[in-house]
Each structure stands twice: as C-alpha cells, then as structure tokens.
Design a protein around this motif. Structure first.
Motif, short mmCIF file in Angstrom:
data_model
loop_
_atom_site.label_atom_id
_atom_site.label_comp_id
_atom_site.label_asym_id
_atom_site.label_seq_id
_atom_site.Cartn_x
_atom_site.Cartn_y
_atom_site.Cartn_z
N HIS A 147 25.59 138.54 -89.02
CA HIS A 147 25.42 137.19 -88.48
C HIS A 147 24.94 136.25 -89.58
N GLY B 50 17.71 130.62 -84.53
CA GLY B 50 18.89 131.08 -83.82
C GLY B 50 18.91 130.54 -82.41
N ALA C 122 15.73 128.32 -79.70
CA ALA C 122 14.39 127.73 -79.78
C ALA C 122 13.31 128.79 -79.62
N HIS D 12 9.30 128.51 -87.84
CA HIS D 12 10.38 128.18 -86.92
C HIS D 12 11.47 127.47 -87.72
N ALA D 13 12.67 128.01 -87.69
CA ALA D 13 13.75 127.45 -88.51
C ALA D 13 14.97 127.18 -87.64
N GLY E 227 19.31 126.27 -87.83
CA GLY E 227 20.52 126.19 -88.64
C GLY E 227 21.68 126.70 -87.83
N MET E 228 22.80 126.91 -88.47
CA MET E 228 23.97 127.42 -87.78
C MET E 228 24.94 128.05 -88.76
N THR E 229 25.87 128.84 -88.24
CA THR E 229 26.85 129.53 -89.09
C THR E 229 27.50 128.53 -90.05
N GLN F 73 11.64 122.17 -84.77
CA GLN F 73 12.61 122.98 -85.53
C GLN F 73 12.42 122.75 -87.03
N ASP G 38 24.32 119.79 -81.60
CA ASP G 38 22.97 119.80 -81.05
C ASP G 38 22.52 118.37 -80.80
N ARG H 17 21.72 121.75 -76.72
CA ARG H 17 23.10 121.79 -77.23
C ARG H 17 23.81 120.70 -76.45
N LYS I 43 21.65 135.32 -78.17
CA LYS I 43 21.29 134.06 -77.51
C LYS I 43 21.67 134.10 -76.04
P1 AMP Z 1 24.92 130.11 -84.75
O1 AMP Z 1 26.00 129.44 -85.48
O2 AMP Z 1 25.39 131.24 -83.89
O3 AMP Z 1 23.80 130.49 -85.64
O4 AMP Z 1 24.34 129.06 -83.71
C1 AMP Z 1 23.84 127.83 -84.13
C2 AMP Z 1 23.18 127.12 -82.98
O5 AMP Z 1 22.03 127.85 -82.53
C3 AMP Z 1 22.63 125.76 -83.35
O6 AMP Z 1 23.63 124.77 -83.36
C4 AMP Z 1 21.61 125.56 -82.24
O7 AMP Z 1 22.20 125.13 -81.04
C5 AMP Z 1 21.06 126.94 -82.03
N1 AMP Z 1 19.81 127.11 -82.79
C6 AMP Z 1 19.62 127.69 -83.99
N2 AMP Z 1 18.32 127.67 -84.33
C7 AMP Z 1 17.65 127.04 -83.34
C8 AMP Z 1 16.28 126.68 -83.11
N3 AMP Z 1 15.32 126.99 -83.95
N4 AMP Z 1 16.00 126.01 -81.97
C9 AMP Z 1 16.97 125.69 -81.07
N5 AMP Z 1 18.27 126.00 -81.23
C10 AMP Z 1 18.61 126.67 -82.35
#
Ligand code: AMP
Length: 543
Positions: free
Chosen positions: A233, A305, A307, A326-327, A329-331, A361, A419, A434, A525
C-alpha cells in the motif's frame, strides 16, 4: 548561468548502495510466512537485490516492464523493491486483499510480466494464474522445501531462492534519467476501476527525504522502525526507502498484524517508531490494555490512511507515553502530504490545546502545497471555519493516471484530492470528509469524521461510521452505525446523549444502528459505500 554541482540522477538503487556502504551491518528483521523470525542486514539485502536484478535479466525482463509482487512486509519483498526498480524495471505492488477479478484486471492493465508472491497467497495465485494475459512467470517467494505439493497446478512455477542462488551478484546498478518510472500502485479510492499511480525514481527519492524529516516521520540511524502499513500500500508510506536512507533498523511484521504478534515484535526488537492505519492500532491497544502491558521502547507512532480519533491519540500519550504523528496523504501523493507536528508556540500550551493540534491532519510537509476552494473554484481563507475541496501540488503528486485512465485529473495544475477540508490560520489542515461521504443536511455540510471521532471516544464503542440517510425534509441526515467492543453495552439513547455539548445540536445523528461488523476495505479503511448500500432506504425515526 548553470550551477556547477555534480549531475547525479536521484535513483532508488542509490538508497541500498548507501545503506550497504554506511550501515551494512544494520539489521532487517522479518516475521516470515514460514513462521520463524528471520534476521539479515542491509549489506546482505544489497547483495541479494543485485542477484534479483540479474535474475530479472535472465527471465527476459526489459527496462520499463512491470514486475508484480503479492507479498507481505518482509526482507524478500524488500530485495525485490530494490532489485526491480534499481534494474530499470517497474515494481508493481498488488494489494492481495482485492478480489481476484480486480487482481486480474490490474495485472492485465499493468501488463505485468512476472508475478512474485508469498506462499500465503497460493490459493489466490491459483485463482488468477490461468486468467491473466501477460504474466509469463510466477515466482513463489520461498525455498524449494516450502513449495506447495500441488505446485504443478501453476505450470512453470519458479522458486525465488533458486532464482537468487543462480546469480552471483556481480552487477553494477545502471544509471538512467531520474524521471524514469520506478513503481506502480493502483488505487481503489477513485470511482470506477482501480487506477494506476506511476511513481518515478525522482519523486520517490524526494518523498523519502521529506518523510524522514523531524516534523514528519522523524526517523534517524538510532531508530528502529516497524511499518505496519503494508509494502503493497503506497510503498509502506515510503518507510522501506527511508530506513536504508537513514540507517534505521527495520522490522517487517509479515502477516502477523494482530495485537499480540505486533506487541511481541515491538518489545523483542526494541521498536521506537511505527506507522499504520487506526484500525490496526485499535487491535494493538486492545491487546496491550487487556494484558496490562507497557511499551518499553516505542516513542512515536504515525497514524494515517483514515482519521485518527483524538481518543486514540490521548490514549497512546497518556497511558503509554507514545506520541502520535497524525498524517494525511493518498496513493496519488506517494503518499505523504501533511503531518501534525507542533510549531514553537504549541510547546508550552495546555494538554487540551496540544491534543487539538495533534488531532488535525497536520500542516504541509515541504514539497507539498495545498489550498481549499469553494464550489465556484475560488480559493477559501485559512480561518479554521471555511471548508472546501482540498487541492494539492508538488513533485511527488500525480500528474496523470497510468495509461491516462480518466483523462487529465488536474485543475489549473492542482490535483483535486476528493477530500473536503478546512485550514487553520496556523496552516493546520482538518479533513472534514471525503467529498462522496459528505452528509448534506438542508444544504449544510455535516462532518461525518467529527461524529465518528466523538462516537469512538465512548468506552463501549469499537468502531463507528457515520453515513447519510435519506430524509424527506432535510434531504440527508446522519445515521450512526456502531460496532460495540466485545462484552460492552450501550443504548442508542446513551450514545446520542454522549454527543450533547460536543457539537452543534443539529449535527447529532438522527439514529444509531448496532452491527456485528463494519466492512473494511483492502487497506483497512471503513467501506462507507457498502454501508450506504446496506442502509439504502433506511427509515429514520424523525423522517
Ligand atoms: P489511499 O489512497 O488509499 O491512501 O486513500 C487516501 C484517502 O484516505 C485520502 O484522500 C483521505 O480521504 C483518506 N485519509 C488518509 N489519511 C487520512 C487522515 N489522516 N484523516 C482522514 N482521512 C485520511
């Protein structure tokens, strides 16, 4: 006028070359699928990664071709990370929690040439092997003694240890343009079929520098890092690269992601930093709590990943002395965008104020810029009130999906994250939803994450998801779906009373339903889309 510094491309192979030379004896410890604890070093991993690169050449893999893995966090997977990308091929990490049909779709879309897999996934391999179009070689990541008795079911199955042993490791890493593709990861976070995010050597190296910074994952040579977040991941959030970059000891937990197995590794290996999604930490905290244990070396835990509930942040800190980073991000962002580290003014503030900062965040890590925009596309102020669509840009942010799926995703050079967020005057970003999870009641947004965080602070609640249910007057109203902790009791009325004073009254959910389990997706998630399907047509008591 050009500067007069050396031109050296930023290549992934340079990380393992550095680790071998400067941290060659530093350990990499893995819980293996075979059941034992395996110990190796960066020096040995570098040698075997070169053997992997030679083996790929012998299998006929050419520059830019995709080589897939279906594997847990372990040393062989790490050898592949460096052997594949370092040789000029593209490392394609496949998420084994996906449905076999999706795995076939992804392997075909990526045109994978070789698939390496951990023996845990042998049943999955049998389900997909006859169906993929381009995979020429299937390689079991084990020694011959662990090959399955029914190995003949996948014709031409190869054995990883034999492939590696057939090479001598006398191999010089090739040099090429740093913008060359290095790795590929599909995300299901978007609508429709999974889409591929294609990282480059340059984007990966820049992300690795940033991820190691003190206000980000904060990792140095004296640390011992255990990524719970899987290598399938988003490259385990970059940890598999930043550990050799910094010389930190690396502990790879394999398939043992339950509280007991993780806790044992934390203690036996002296782990100081870890990283994972909230659901994993719930399991760990439940185990540690139930057995009245303490962490003797753990100092920091990066959570992202989805909240991280503030209740979890304070539990880690108050009960165990572990600081949560607390971090977010996304793929599509390699993945790190923000991390919630303090600024100077927070250091002497009250515990409540500090918890509030840690629960956001976080603020942008250097390299990532962000902004929020309203429905008209105009930028919104950073006043901690206005909330809008969150857009980002930076050298490790996607510009297009693999094979241009979905067309141009950018808006004026910014990537829309999907987001919804607000940003405080100090630059701390708070995800409120989201965009597709947003609950819109009478035209006003209700933040489902806020409601979930409050519900999860209730001692009887193990997991809570808040979804929109149809309402004839307000269009949508919040419905809270709750999974209780084993043996715990709480009524709907008690739970709703728990919201009193914590949010605007009109945000209070209209109803609570108790379920045995909340569906989790392939990356741990909550799958709110499945819950929405399950409760479509649900009749709210106030409707
Ligand atoms: P993924 O690409 O599978 O890592 O998913 C990314 C999505 O996970 C983000 O666009 C957010 O919607 C959610 N996400 C990641 N980190 C957080 C966080 N700390 N708090 C809330 N949502 C998060």
């Amino acid at each position: 006028m050009y500067g007069q510094m050396m031109q050296q491309p930023l290549l992934i192979s340079s990380l393992i070359v550095h680790a071998e030379r400067h941290h060659g004896e530093r350990e990499v410890v893995s819980r293996r699928v075979e059941g034992d604890i395996h110990r190796t070093t960066y020096g040995q991993i570098a040698q075997r990664a070169r053997q992997v690169a030679q083996a790929l050449g012998a299998l006929g893999v050419r520059d830019g071709e995709r080589v897939a893995t279906l594997a847990w966090n372990g040393y062989r997977h790490m050898e592949l990370y460096f052997g594949i990308s370092g040789s000029g091929a593209v490392m394609h990490t496949v998420n084994p929690r996906l449905h076999p049909d999706q795995i076939v779709y992804i392997a075909d879309h990526a045109e994978d040439q070789v698939m390496f897999f951990d023996m845990t996934f042998w049943p999955l391999i049998q389900a997909v092997a006859g169906r993929t179009k381009t995979v020429k070689h299937w390689v079991a990541m084990c020694g011959r003694e662990h090959l399955p008795a029914d190995a003949a079911k996948v014709p031409g199955l190869l054995c990883y240890e034999e492939l590696v042993a057939a090479q001598d490791g006398r191999y010089a890493w090739p040099s090429f343009d740093e913008n060359t593709a290095s790795s590929l990861c599909y995300t299901s976070g978007t609508t429709g079929n999974p889409k591929g995010v294609l990282y480059s050597h340059r984007s990966t190296l820049l992300h690795t520098f940033a991820a190691a910074l003190p206000d980000c994952l904060d990792v140095g040579a004296a640390d011992c890092v255990l990524p719970v977040v899987p290598m399938f991941h988003v490259n385990s959030w970059g940890i598999v690269y930043l550990a050799p970059m910094t010389g930190a000891k690396l502990v790879l937990p394999g398939a043992g992601l339950d509280g007991k197995s993780l806790y044992e590794l934390f203690e036996s290996e002296g782990v100081t930093v870890s990283a994972g999604v909230p659901t994993v930490w719930q399991g760990l905290l439940a185990y540690v709590d139930a057995n009245k244990l303490k962490f003797s070396t753990m100092r920091r835990s990066a959570i992202g990943g989805s909240a991280c509930p503030p209740a979890m942040i304070s539990k880690f800190l108050d009960d165990y002395g572990v600081r949560v980073i607390h971090a977010w991000g996304m793929t599509e962002m390699s993945p790190i965008g923000t991390a919630a580290a303090f600024k100077a003014q927070h250091v002497d503030q009250s515990p409540e104020r500090r918890l509030a900062v840690m629960s956001t965040q976080g603020r942008a890590v250097y390299g990532v810029d962000m902004k929020i925009v309203g429905e008209d596309g105009r930028e919104l102020p950073w006043d901690g009130q206005a909330s809008g669509d969150l857009l980002v840009r930076g050298p490790w942010v996607i510009s297009r999906y693999f094979r241009d799926e979905g067309g141009d995703p950018l808006q004026d050079g910014w990537f829309p994250t999907g987001d919804v967020a607000k940003i405080s005057p100090e630059g701390y970003m708070i995800i409120t939803d989201r965009s597709k999870d947003v609950i819109k009641s009478g035209g006003e947004w209700i933040g489902s994450i806020d409601l979930e965080n409050i519900a999860m602070a209730h001692p009887a609640v193990a997991m809570a998801a808040c979804i929109a249910a149809h309402h004839p007057k307000w269009d949508e109203r919040p419905l809270l779906v709750v999974m209780k902790k084993p043996g715990a009791e709480v009524t709907k009325e008690e739970l709703l009373a728990f919201f009193d004073g914590k949010i605007a009254k009109w945000w209070t959910p209209d109803d609570v339903v108790f379920v045995d389990a909340i569906p989790l997706g392939a990356t741990g998630k909550m799958q709110k889309n499945r819950l929405r399907d399950q409760f479509r047509g649900y009749k709210l008591p106030t409707a």
